[in-house]
Design a protein around this motif. Structure first.
Motif, mmCIF file in Angstrom:
data_model
loop_
_atom_site.group_PDB
_atom_site.id
_atom_site.type_symbol
_atom_site.label_atom_id
_atom_site.label_comp_id
_atom_site.label_asym_id
_atom_site.label_seq_id
_atom_site.Cartn_x
_atom_site.Cartn_y
_atom_site.Cartn_z
ATOM 1 N N VAL A 7 0.829 -1.206 0.000
ATOM 2 C CA VAL A 7 0.000 0.000 0.000
ATOM 3 C C VAL A 7 0.866 1.259 0.000
ATOM 4 O O VAL A 7 0.607 2.205 -0.750
ATOM 5 C CB VAL A 7 -0.935 0.012 1.230
ATOM 6 N N ILE A 8 1.908 1.281 0.833
ATOM 7 C CA ILE A 8 2.793 2.448 0.927
ATOM 8 C C ILE A 8 3.443 2.748 -0.417
ATOM 9 O O ILE A 8 3.481 3.907 -0.860
ATOM 10 C CB ILE A 8 3.867 2.224 2.019
ATOM 11 N N ASN A 9 3.930 1.719 -1.093
ATOM 12 C CA ASN A 9 4.550 1.906 -2.416
ATOM 13 C C ASN A 9 3.541 2.440 -3.424
ATOM 14 O O ASN A 9 3.858 3.326 -4.228
ATOM 15 C CB ASN A 9 5.138 0.581 -2.916
ATOM 16 N N LEU A 10 2.329 1.915 -3.371
ATOM 17 C CA LEU A 10 1.272 2.370 -4.276
ATOM 18 C C LEU A 10 0.938 3.837 -4.029
ATOM 19 O O LEU A 10 0.819 4.630 -4.964
ATOM 20 C CB LEU A 10 0.024 1.504 -4.077
ATOM 21 N N LYS A 11 0.802 4.216 -2.743
ATOM 22 C CA LYS A 11 0.439 5.584 -2.404
ATOM 23 C C LYS A 11 1.543 6.579 -2.767
ATOM 24 O O LYS A 11 1.264 7.703 -3.175
ATOM 25 C CB LYS A 11 0.099 5.692 -0.908
ATOM 26 N N MET A 12 2.787 6.167 -2.608
ATOM 27 C CA MET A 12 3.906 7.041 -2.983
ATOM 28 C C MET A 12 3.836 7.386 -4.467
ATOM 29 O O MET A 12 4.050 8.532 -4.866
ATOM 30 C CB MET A 12 5.233 6.356 -2.650
ATOM 31 N N ASN A 13 3.506 6.396 -5.295
ATOM 32 C CA ASN A 13 3.375 6.633 -6.740
ATOM 33 C C ASN A 13 2.160 7.498 -7.057
ATOM 34 O O ASN A 13 2.218 8.386 -7.910
ATOM 35 C CB ASN A 13 3.274 5.295 -7.488
ATOM 36 N N GLU A 14 1.048 7.240 -6.360
ATOM 37 C CA GLU A 14 -0.163 8.046 -6.566
ATOM 38 C C GLU A 14 0.088 9.521 -6.248
ATOM 39 O O GLU A 14 -0.316 10.414 -6.992
ATOM 40 C CB GLU A 14 -1.294 7.526 -5.673
ATOM 41 N N ILE A 15 0.732 9.770 -5.116
ATOM 42 C CA ILE A 15 1.007 11.141 -4.673
ATOM 43 C C ILE A 15 1.940 11.844 -5.649
ATOM 44 O O ILE A 15 1.756 13.027 -5.969
ATOM 45 C CB ILE A 15 1.606 11.145 -3.245
ATOM 46 N N LYS A 16 2.931 11.121 -6.144
ATOM 47 C CA LYS A 16 3.877 11.689 -7.109
ATOM 48 C C LYS A 16 3.135 12.164 -8.362
ATOM 49 O O LYS A 16 3.404 13.249 -8.891
ATOM 50 C CB LYS A 16 4.913 10.622 -7.486
#
Length: 242
Positions: A7-16
């Motif tokens: 989830v953390i990896n996914l959210k980091m990409n979404e935020i970017k």
């Protein structure tokens, strides 16, 4: 921890990606022009939070005729003033756009339920009309949690094990509700809430979340100040419409 790391990896990409669309400095300036609300007004709005979500990672689709307006209106008819909105798209089928849409239509208080890992998401929540914000304590260090809670007016700190409760138990803030998830987000097994809730300071406002029904709420009523309930009521509303 595998699920939460994913989830953390996914959210980091979404935020970017979202930062490219709306620059941080722009959203930051809008945030500081917003007015804060008095937390005591939130707590006077009843002990139930009704949740709006399309599906869940464990149980799949909750309703075959999911409609954010019908679900919200059903909660309002039940005199539930606090409404939780799942804004995660991948795991819960939500959208951030649900917040401003519902906020403009209904005079209710809205919780943004999301995997929060970055300050940018806090500013997004404010300008989208969110009144509350949920933070999963397992996903952030204590320093990050302190920084996040200093930025927002009303936060639910969600926990699901004793280690997390001990991590945040020294945080005293009248604007914070301390949450216990009925499910361990690492093992996905149900937990015994009555065994964990006793570790919270008696002065703290505590909410029970997820996998609840009315029978469980009656059993736990003396232990918790608030309850967040969704799937049970959404399915009940489906049955009622047939």
């Amino acid at each position: 921890m595998r699920f939460l790391n994913e989830v953390i990896n996914l959210k980091m990409n979404e935020i970017k990606i979202r930062k490219k669309k709306i620059k941080f400095i722009k959203i930051y300036n809008i945030f500081y022009r917003k007015n804060y609300r008095n937390i005591d007004k939130f707590f006077s709005k009843g002990f139930l939070f009704g949740e709006v979500k399309n599906f869940s990672p464990l149980k799949g689709k909750i309703s075959n005729k999911f409609d954010i307006f019908k679900v919200s209106e059903y909660y309002i008819k039940l005199n539930i003033h606090n409404i939780s909105i799942l804004t995660d798209k991948v795991y819960f089928g939500g959208e951030l756009s649900y917040l401003p849409i519902l906020k403009c239509k209904y005079n209710n208080l809205f919780l943004r339920k999301e995997f929060i890992i970055n300050e940018y998401q806090i500013y997004e929540t404010i300008i989208s009309g969110g009144d509350y914000l949920l933070i999963i304590t397992e996903m952030l260090s204590i320093n990050r949690i302190l920084k996040m809670t200093s930025k927002f007016n009303c936060v639910i700190l969600e926990n699901f094990n004793l280690r997390n409760i001990k991590k945040i138990n020294n945080i005293y803030n009248k604007n914070i509700i301390y949450g216990l998830n009925n499910r361990n987000l690492i093992t996905f097994k149900n937990i015994k809430l009555y065994k964990l809730v006793k570790y919270f300071d008696i002065k703290k406002k505590v909410i029970s979340e997820s996998n609840l029904n009315l029978k469980k709420i009656i059993f736990l009523k003396k232990l918790f100040n608030y309850f967040l309930i969704g799937e049970f009521l959404i399915k009940k509303n489906d049955t009622r419409d047939k």
